[in-house]
Enzyme design. Structure first.
Site, PDB file in Angstrom:
ATOM      1  N   HIS A  49       1.161  -6.560   0.333  1.00 39.33           N
ATOM      2  CA  HIS A  49       2.407  -5.888   0.710  1.00 39.33           C
ATOM      3  C   HIS A  49       3.551  -6.866   0.456  1.00 39.33           C
ATOM      4  O   HIS A  49       3.334  -8.074   0.336  1.00 39.33           O
ATOM      5  CB  HIS A  49       2.371  -5.492   2.182  1.00 39.33           C
ATOM      6  CG  HIS A  49       1.383  -4.420   2.495  1.00 39.33           C
ATOM      7  ND1 HIS A  49       1.359  -3.769   3.704  1.00 39.33           N
ATOM      8  CD2 HIS A  49       0.376  -3.861   1.762  1.00 39.33           C
ATOM      9  CE1 HIS A  49       0.397  -2.870   3.711  1.00 39.33           C
ATOM     10  NE2 HIS A  49      -0.216  -2.913   2.538  1.00 39.33           N
ATOM     11  N   GLU A  51       5.845  -8.206   2.296  1.00 46.05           N
ATOM     12  CA  GLU A  51       5.943  -9.319   3.249  1.00 46.05           C
ATOM     13  C   GLU A  51       4.840 -10.341   3.023  1.00 46.05           C
ATOM     14  O   GLU A  51       5.071 -11.549   3.118  1.00 46.05           O
ATOM     15  CB  GLU A  51       5.858  -8.807   4.696  1.00 46.05           C
ATOM     16  CG  GLU A  51       6.980  -7.872   5.086  1.00 46.05           C
ATOM     17  CD  GLU A  51       6.639  -6.399   4.881  1.00 46.05           C
ATOM     18  OE1 GLU A  51       7.242  -5.561   5.568  1.00 46.05           O
ATOM     19  OE2 GLU A  51       5.778  -6.075   4.035  1.00 46.05           O
ATOM     20  N   CYS A  79       4.307  -3.394   8.679  1.00 43.40           N
ATOM     21  CA  CYS A  79       3.131  -2.711   9.202  1.00 43.40           C
ATOM     22  C   CYS A  79       2.363  -3.670  10.118  1.00 43.40           C
ATOM     23  O   CYS A  79       2.729  -4.839  10.258  1.00 43.40           O
ATOM     24  CB  CYS A  79       2.246  -2.235   8.047  1.00 43.40           C
ATOM     25  SG  CYS A  79       1.391  -3.575   7.174  1.00 43.40           S
ATOM     26  N   CYS A  82       1.220  -6.847   8.252  1.00 42.33           N
ATOM     27  CA  CYS A  82       2.317  -7.755   7.911  1.00 42.33           C
ATOM     28  C   CYS A  82       2.938  -8.386   9.149  1.00 42.33           C
ATOM     29  O   CYS A  82       3.218  -9.591   9.151  1.00 42.33           O
ATOM     30  CB  CYS A  82       3.361  -7.017   7.084  1.00 42.33           C
ATOM     31  SG  CYS A  82       2.747  -6.544   5.457  1.00 42.33           S
TER      32      CYS A  82
END
Length: 155
Positions: A49, A51, A79, A82
């Site tokens: 992701h 991040e 999320c 993350c």
């Protein structure tokens, strides 16, 4: 600190992955220097992701023991995975644009736990989380991506 300036960089990065416009930048708070950045690369690995890519970039470029002086700007609320990584890394502040409820409303897959809830359960950290930075611009990225995915038949 100019939060809009740094979020605009996250938006710029997000445009590198228009189908999954999750972009993130990590800034050293004391001088505004970028110490890590990334965008969604889940085409290579499902854990990449925006991040996570930014955290890995930061770890590669700078290996400080204390990351509490770093701020992370991301186009969407982190999320669970993350935000957990943000807590383990010790990043002091998180600023995001689009919220998890907004993404859910659009049909994006999201685990129904907010970043602040994850942070609150990490008693060993005190991470400041602030949403709504350039929210309209960030929301537009995700609305366009979702529309495009429905239009081209993928999901």
């Amino acid at each position: 600190m100019n939060h809009e300036h740094f979020m605009r960089r996250a938006i710029e990065l997000a445009r590198e992955a228009p189908r999954y416009p999750f972009g993130a930048v990590i800034i050293q708070r004391e001088n505004g220097q970028c110490v890590g950045e990334g965008f969604n690369r889940s085409d290579l690995n499902p854990t990449f992701h925006g991040e996570m890519v930014a955290i890995n970039d930061c770890a590669r470029r700078h290996r400080p023991e204390d990351w509490s002086g770093f701020d992370l700007y991301t186009t969407a609320e982190p999320c669970v995975m993350c935000q957990g990584a943000i807590e383990w890394a010790g990043i002091g502040r998180v600023f995001y644009g689009a919220s998890i409820p907004y993404l859910q409303q659009l049909g994006w897959w999201q685990i129904d736990l907010r970043a602040a809830d994850i942070s609150a359960r990490a008693a060993f950290r005190q991470t400041l989380i602030l949403g709504g930075v350039l929210e309209t611009e960030c929301n537009a990225l995700f609305a366009a991506a979702q529309k495009g995915r429905f239009d081209d038949g993928s999901n």
